[in-house]
Every structure is written in C-alpha cells, then in structure tokens.
Write a protein that holds these residues in place. Structure first.
Motif, PDB file in Angstrom:
ATOM      1  N   ARG A  33       0.826  -1.204   0.000  1.00 51.18           N
ATOM      2  CA  ARG A  33       0.000   0.000   0.000  1.00 51.18           C
ATOM      3  C   ARG A  33       0.860   1.253   0.000  1.00 51.18           C
ATOM      4  N   SER A  67     -10.073   6.884  -6.499  1.00 51.83           N
ATOM      5  CA  SER A  67      -9.319   5.796  -5.883  1.00 51.83           C
ATOM      6  C   SER A  67      -9.403   5.860  -4.362  1.00 51.83           C
ATOM      7  N   ALA A  71     -11.078   3.067  -1.938  1.00 52.21           N
ATOM      8  CA  ALA A  71     -10.329   2.518  -0.798  1.00 52.21           C
ATOM      9  C   ALA A  71     -11.143   2.609   0.493  1.00 52.21           C
ATOM     10  N   ARG A  75     -12.140  -0.692   2.569  1.00 45.56           N
ATOM     11  CA  ARG A  75     -11.741  -0.891   3.967  1.00 45.56           C
ATOM     12  C   ARG A  75     -12.947  -1.252   4.832  1.00 45.56           C
ATOM     13  N   GLU A  89      -7.240  -2.356   0.726  1.00 44.85           N
ATOM     14  CA  GLU A  89      -6.973  -0.935   0.511  1.00 44.85           C
ATOM     15  C   GLU A  89      -5.897  -0.732  -0.550  1.00 44.85           C
ATOM     16  N   ALA A  92      -7.324  -1.305  -3.943  1.00 41.58           N
ATOM     17  CA  ALA A  92      -8.222  -0.211  -4.325  1.00 41.58           C
ATOM     18  C   ALA A  92      -7.440   1.011  -4.768  1.00 41.58           C
ATOM     19  N   LEU A  93      -6.379   1.341  -4.065  1.00 43.66           N
ATOM     20  CA  LEU A  93      -5.574   2.510  -4.411  1.00 43.66           C
ATOM     21  C   LEU A  93      -4.828   2.323  -5.727  1.00 43.66           C
ATOM     22  N   ALA A 200     -12.181  -5.072  -3.463  1.00 44.20           N
ATOM     23  CA  ALA A 200     -11.706  -3.862  -4.141  1.00 44.20           C
ATOM     24  C   ALA A 200     -12.433  -3.665  -5.465  1.00 44.20           C
TER      25      ALA A 200
END
Length: 395
Positions: A33, A67, A71, A75, A89, A92-93, A200
């Motif tokens: 991350r 994004s 996230a 989460r 997370e 997702a980012l 995600a």
C-alpha cells in the motif's frame, strides 16, 4: 483485529518476485500500500479525468479522488468481513494507475493507435506500471509488490483463463504483458482472486456508479426529477425529498448518494456472508466456481438499471461526447507525432524506443502518453501543434 480463516494472512504471502527482507514495522501488504501511495503514477491521478476533463471544474472526481473513495469503501467491507484491510486498501488505491489522460476516451484512442501493433487496456497498463514503468528502486523495476497484489490487479474483472474466465478475457485473451509475467511467476489466471481483491473490484463499482451520479447531477447533465424511474436512486431520492422538504438541492444529492452507498455496502455484506459460509482458507476462495463478494440478485438488477441510466444520460450526453471526441483526437495526434519522431520523447524514453522495431516503439510511445496527466497532455499537444511545421519537415 483477528482475520477470518479465508482472509489473506501476511505471514502466508507467496512473497515478491525479487526477494526482500521483511519490515519489522509493517506487514508485506502494508508495504505494498505504501509503495503505491509513494509512486509517481499515484500522484499523477490527481490530474487525470474520471469523466469530465479537469478544466470543467475543481469539484468533479479525478482518478485520485475516485481511488480514495474506492479505498474507503473497500476498507469498510473488508473489516466487516474479517478480511485483510491493508490488502483490500492497497488494491483499491492501485486499480486505476494505468488509466491514460482523459479517462476512457484516452484509452479508446490509444487502443485504436495500437491496433496494428497489439492493443491498449488500462488494466494491463496498471500491471505494466506496477511491474515495469515505475523506476524508483535500485534493485528492480516496478514496485516489486507481493504475489497477492499482482494477482488481484490482473483479475480485477475475474479469471483470465479457464471455465470461469471473464467475458472480457474470453473476447480479448490474456494481455501480452500479463502472459509474459505469468510464464515467469504463475499468477493462477484460471482461479478467482482473493476475497480482498474481489472487495476492491466491487467497491470500484459502488464508488463510480454513485459518484458519477453525483457529478452528473451537479454538472446539470440531468436532474433529480429525471431519476424517478431509476432503480434504487428513484426511491432513495424520493424518500430524502419527503423527509426533508425544501432542502437545498446540493444537500439532497449528498444525502441520497450516501444512503445509496450504505444500501449497496449493506447488501454486499449480507450476500457475501452467505457465500463465504464454509470457506476455510484463502485457497478455498480461489477454487470457487463463482465470486464470494457480490451483490444480491435484486441489488445487481438495481445496479444494472443505474448503469443504464448513466450510460444514456451522462456518458453519451452531447456535452460529454464533444469533450471526449476532442480528447480522442488529441491523444491520437500525440501518438502519431511521437511515433514518427521518437526524438521528441524525453531523452530517457527516446534512448529506449528509437530503434527500428515499430512494435516496441509503438508500445513505448503508448506507455509515455498513458503516463501523462490531462494538463500535461493538453500542454504538450498545444506546444507540438504550434511547432507543427518543424514536426512536418522532419517527419
């Protein structure tokens, strides 16, 4: 927080392609991350379009704000299900790092430009960014992310091979970059991704549906009154208007959108808990015949109806179409100019892609353009257009 038995446990990670010592302070997924957040590609998302081009307003979504919203939803879902929140997370980012300038218009333009040499797909491009194009570390190209991160990225839309391959994979096959990587370090392309990766992916759907609805209303592409017959949206907006008569429109929109997100997330949690019953490990998730993170059938129909409305009233709106047509033409110009004149690329790019292999040059030019922000693409096009006579003479 104690992880569920079907969660991805950092201690069981399959590791990284280039071995590294573990951090005493962070798990491997926390490091993934953090590497994404510190990447150049992530910073550029601030100036990449979601639907509107950046000069139309400062409050519309960009790829970066999208994004971050994905996230946040990921989460929430991961924590409620006992999944690894850090991995969800991180995925997702990272999921949109491969988007070129001007969103899907830029993607369509680059795909057309590469037709003779291959294809362009933003999911494959994200994988290229994470494994090749980010050049920050001394020991390797890319970010050297964990196997679980790379698996989640390549399967964002589902398995790429085998009986459960996604419709997109069946139609277009395994992208070349991913196929090469899989040959060197198998990514189990026929299986489903981890539950965290599925979280995600579905969080992406929840975020862009609701936030495109928000942006479309605020941009005046359609009105609250137009939503009356739209599944989920219509009843939610009607309830807000009934409960808060006379409320200013901007607050009506926010109140309704947050309620829609809550309803979708609650539905995902209820349906996913049913599907996760009996799963004893992360390996069980990958061997299933269908996703374990999903909407109920009723909510899926609602989502399809909302997407249909947005397609007709937003993505195909005359204002958006005009802007996207201009964006496609601009990206096409940039590709043709740089392909004809690789010496116009920055020196570090020109040295690598100025050789005689047209396929390699085309791929390099596409990589360079895909990394541009909307603003940089506009400025580069303006400068190169003004120098058009010079370009023409030397082409």
């Amino acid at each position: 927080m104690q992880l569920a038995p079907y969660a991805c446990d950092p201690k069981d990670s399959r590791g990284r392609l280039v071995p590294e010592a573990e951090s005493p302070m962070r798990s491997c997924f926390q490091r993934d991350r953090d590497r994404v957040i510190h990447s150049t590609a992530f910073r550029r998302l601030k100036h990449k379009t979601q639907v509107f081009v950046s000069h139309e307003g400062d409050h519309y979504r960009t790829r970066l704000t999208h994004s971050l919203e994905v996230a946040q939803i990921a989460r929430t879902i991961a924590r409620a299900l006992g999944l690894n929140e850090d991995l969800a997370e991180a995925l997702a980012l990272a999921h949109d790092l491969g988007h070129p300038p001007f969103g899907h218009a830029g993607e369509e333009a680059l795909n057309a430009c590469l037709a003779e040499f291959g294809s362009f797909d933003h999911n494959e491009q994200t994988f290229r960014v994470l494994t090749r194009l980010e050049r920050r570390y001394a020991a390797f190209d890319g970010l050297n992310l964990t196997w679980e991160m790379l698996e989640g990225i390549v399967k964002h839309n589902g398995p790429l091979t085998g009986p459960h391959a996604s419709a997109k994979a069946i139609a277009h096959g395994v992208p070349a970059t991913i196929a090469l990587a899989d040959a060197a370090w198998p990514l189990d392309l026929a299986g489903f991704a981890s539950a965290e990766a599925q979280v995600a992916a579905l969080s992406d759907d929840i975020a862009y549906n609701n936030h495109d609805l928000d942006d479309g209303l605020r941009a005046g592409l359609f009105t609250v009154a137009d939503l009356g017959d739209v599944p989920l949206a219509g009843p939610v907006f009607a309830e807000v208007l009934r409960r808060y008569p006379g409320l200013e429109v901007s607050r009506v929109i926010h109140e309704a959108v947050r309620r829609m997100i809550n309803l979708m997330v609650a539905d995902v949690l209820a349906e996913s808990r049913l599907r996760l019953a009996g799963a004893g490990s992360a390996a069980d998730i990958r061997q299933r015949a269908s996703p374990v993170i999903a909407f109920s059938a009723a909510m899926r129909e609602n989502e399809i109806g909302l997407k249909r409305f947005l397609f007709q009233h937003m993505y195909r709106h005359d204002r958006v179409n005009q802007t996207m047509a201009e964006a496609k033409a601009l990206v096409r110009d940039l590709f043709l100019w740089h392909f004809a004149r690789p010496d116009l690329l920055p020196p570090e790019w020109a040295r690598e892609f100025s050789g005689g292999d047209p396929r390699q040059r085309a791929r390099g030019v596409a990589d360079y353009i895909a990394g541009m922000t909307d603003k940089f693409a506009l400025e580069t096009h303006r400068r190169m257009r003004d120098e058009g006579s010079v370009v023409s003479e030397k082409s």
